[in-house]
Design an enzyme around this catalytic site. Structure first.
Site, mmCIF file in Angstrom:
data_model
loop_
_atom_site.group_PDB
_atom_site.id
_atom_site.type_symbol
_atom_site.label_atom_id
_atom_site.label_comp_id
_atom_site.label_asym_id
_atom_site.label_seq_id
_atom_site.Cartn_x
_atom_site.Cartn_y
_atom_site.Cartn_z
ATOM 1 N N ASP A 80 0.842 -1.208 0.000
ATOM 2 C CA ASP A 80 0.000 0.000 0.000
ATOM 3 C C ASP A 80 0.882 1.265 0.000
ATOM 4 O O ASP A 80 0.879 2.061 0.931
ATOM 5 C CB ASP A 80 -0.943 0.017 1.212
ATOM 6 C CG ASP A 80 -0.201 0.047 2.545
ATOM 7 O OD1 ASP A 80 -0.796 0.534 3.531
ATOM 8 O OD2 ASP A 80 0.974 -0.386 2.613
ATOM 9 N N ASP A 98 6.710 1.361 1.967
ATOM 10 C CA ASP A 98 6.468 0.418 0.870
ATOM 11 C C ASP A 98 7.346 0.764 -0.333
ATOM 12 O O ASP A 98 7.842 -0.119 -1.034
ATOM 13 C CB ASP A 98 5.002 0.467 0.436
ATOM 14 C CG ASP A 98 4.029 0.155 1.541
ATOM 15 O OD1 ASP A 98 3.783 1.043 2.375
ATOM 16 O OD2 ASP A 98 3.543 -0.987 1.593
ATOM 17 N N ASN A 123 -2.491 2.694 3.580
ATOM 18 C CA ASN A 123 -1.966 4.011 3.993
ATOM 19 C C ASN A 123 -2.844 5.132 3.458
ATOM 20 O O ASN A 123 -3.115 6.123 4.129
ATOM 21 C CB ASN A 123 -0.538 4.190 3.467
ATOM 22 C CG ASN A 123 0.476 3.411 4.264
ATOM 23 O OD1 ASN A 123 0.400 3.369 5.497
ATOM 24 N ND2 ASN A 123 1.392 2.748 3.586
ATOM 25 N N THR A 161 2.892 -6.046 2.669
ATOM 26 C CA THR A 161 3.327 -4.927 3.532
ATOM 27 C C THR A 161 2.235 -3.878 3.709
ATOM 28 O O THR A 161 2.513 -2.712 4.009
ATOM 29 C CB THR A 161 4.587 -4.246 2.964
ATOM 30 O OG1 THR A 161 4.264 -3.668 1.692
ATOM 31 C CG2 THR A 161 5.729 -5.230 2.817
ATOM 32 N N PHE A 165 -0.813 -0.724 12.523
ATOM 33 C CA PHE A 165 -1.730 -0.219 11.492
ATOM 34 C C PHE A 165 -2.236 -1.302 10.541
ATOM 35 O O PHE A 165 -3.441 -1.396 10.293
ATOM 36 C CB PHE A 165 -1.046 0.892 10.677
ATOM 37 C CG PHE A 165 -1.912 1.393 9.551
ATOM 38 C CD1 PHE A 165 -1.754 0.895 8.265
ATOM 39 C CD2 PHE A 165 -2.925 2.307 9.789
ATOM 40 C CE1 PHE A 165 -2.565 1.326 7.223
ATOM 41 C CE2 PHE A 165 -3.760 2.748 8.758
ATOM 42 C CZ PHE A 165 -3.582 2.256 7.476
ATOM 43 N N ASN A 166 -1.357 -2.109 9.944
ATOM 44 C CA ASN A 166 -1.799 -3.056 8.916
ATOM 45 C C ASN A 166 -2.824 -4.053 9.463
ATOM 46 O O ASN A 166 -3.791 -4.398 8.783
ATOM 47 C CB ASN A 166 -0.608 -3.821 8.332
ATOM 48 C CG ASN A 166 0.241 -2.960 7.415
ATOM 49 O OD1 ASN A 166 -0.239 -1.971 6.853
ATOM 50 N ND2 ASN A 166 1.508 -3.311 7.280
ATOM 51 N N HIS A 204 9.708 -0.108 8.277
ATOM 52 C CA HIS A 204 8.927 -1.333 8.468
ATOM 53 C C HIS A 204 8.984 -2.281 7.258
ATOM 54 O O HIS A 204 9.365 -3.443 7.374
ATOM 55 C CB HIS A 204 7.458 -0.967 8.727
ATOM 56 C CG HIS A 204 7.215 -0.035 9.868
ATOM 57 N ND1 HIS A 204 7.341 -0.400 11.197
ATOM 58 C CD2 HIS A 204 6.834 1.266 9.865
ATOM 59 C CE1 HIS A 204 7.040 0.637 11.964
ATOM 60 N NE2 HIS A 204 6.731 1.657 11.195
ATOM 61 N N ASP A 205 8.529 -1.794 6.102
ATOM 62 C CA ASP A 205 8.260 -2.697 4.986
ATOM 63 C C ASP A 205 9.511 -3.291 4.345
ATOM 64 O O ASP A 205 9.516 -4.490 3.995
ATOM 65 C CB ASP A 205 7.398 -1.976 3.940
ATOM 66 C CG ASP A 205 6.013 -1.653 4.496
ATOM 67 O OD1 ASP A 205 5.325 -0.796 3.927
ATOM 68 O OD2 ASP A 205 5.624 -2.265 5.520
#
Ligand code: RIB
Ligand code: CA
Length: 310
Positions: A10, A15, A37, A119, A160-161, A235-236
């Protein structure tokens, strides 16, 4: 060895960095996009634009425009209204496909043994698992960025995800293939800072420029939103590197449950960390909890990926 992968994402700042690493280190059969996102129109356009910037003709297909059940949420306060605030991206010269779930299923029918790396919210992955019961068994495994063993970011408890689509995460965690969770407790071990910016400024090319723009934007705005990390976590790309650079990571099989109820806890991933009560005792299905990474080596890999376009 370049693993052959499918990516669901996203874009979104981190990402985008994940996509740079994917193009550098993996053979990507295709990219599907999901509402997360920001809305699906933006995440899809961003994926096309990032691929265009890298000169990468990877197939891109749009997936779900909203979660399975939850009301849509977004992270525009972090990534900007269009999802790529602070960056300079080309206008995409090609369209995306419009059946991301069908693409995921068909890609695994054409080729078994692909790694699926997710992700963003897990809506597309959950739908593919529900539409085709054979989908999971044709995959080498699912590695996703989401959840966490030590609290959340979008709420005190939820990441969040997973928070964006908890029902989808619960479906993925019970998939009939190896599932690996790269949660916040892992991704907070790999963060962006001025030292990384300095390294990126010494690298020419579109990938380093994009990563630098993202990092400058995140560092400038950091602190406007809640996070347990002192610096912006990457993160991703960490979830991508868990597939391309597995030797940098440590993981354990543990029961992991997603909280679907609870006014303060919906979207929490409960990782069974009591050693004596692991799956050996409870007999519950397990997920691979990826809990440790060599953070310095992960940063080196991100810089190496950017340098591929110098
Ligand atoms: O919580 C971090 C995750 O949420 C990352 O995937 C980021 O891109 C956002 O989607
Ligand atoms: Ca994401």
């Amino acid at each position: 060895m370049r693993p052959r992968v499918l990516i669901d994402c996203d874009p979104g700042h981190d990402d985008a960095i994940m996509m740079v690493c994917a193009a550098a280190f993996a053979d990507v059969v295709g990219i599907t996009t999901v509402n997360g996102n920001v809305g699906l129109h933006h995440t899809t356009r961003n994926a096309l634009a990032i691929a265009e910037l890298l000169g990468w003709d990877v197939p891109v297909h749009a997936g779900a425009a909203r979660p399975l059940i939850a009301d849509p949420v977004d992270a525009s306060e972090v990534h900007g209204e269009d999802g790529m605030h602070g960056t300079t991206l080309p206008t995409p010269s090609r369209p995306a496909g419009d059946d991301g779930i069908g693409f995921l299923i068909e890609a695994t029918r054409q080729e078994e043994g692909l790694h699926l790396i997710a992700t963003g919210p897990l809506t597309n992955v959950a739908l593919a698992l529900r539409v085709d019961p054979g989908f999971a068994r044709r995959l080498a495994g699912i590695t996703f960025m989401g959840g966490g063993a030590l609290g959340g970011n979008v709420t005190v408890a939820a990441e969040f995800n997973v928070f964006a689509d908890p029902e989808a995460a619960a479906i993925v965690l019970t998939a009939e293939c190896p599932v690996r969770m790269c949660g916040l407790d892992l991704t907070h071990q790999v963060t962006g800072n001025d030292a990384l910016l300095q390294r990126l400024r010494a690298v020419a090319g579109p990938a380093a420029n994009l990563t630098r723009e993202i990092l400058e934007t995140e560092l400038a705005g950091y602190g406007r939103y809640a996070s347990a990390a002192a610096e912006p976590p990457l993160h991703d790309p960490v979830a991508l590197l868990a597939v391309t650079h597995p030797h940098l990571f440590q993981e354990e099989l543990r029961p992991i449950h997603v909280e679907l109820a609870g006014s303060h806890s919906r979207g929490t991933t409960h990782v069974e960390r009591r050693v004596a009560a692991g799956s050996a005792v409870t007999g519950e299905p397990t997920t691979s909890w990826v809990h440790t990474v060599d953070g310095a080596a992960a940063i080196d890999a991100i810089v190496e990926a950017c340098a591929r376009w110098s």
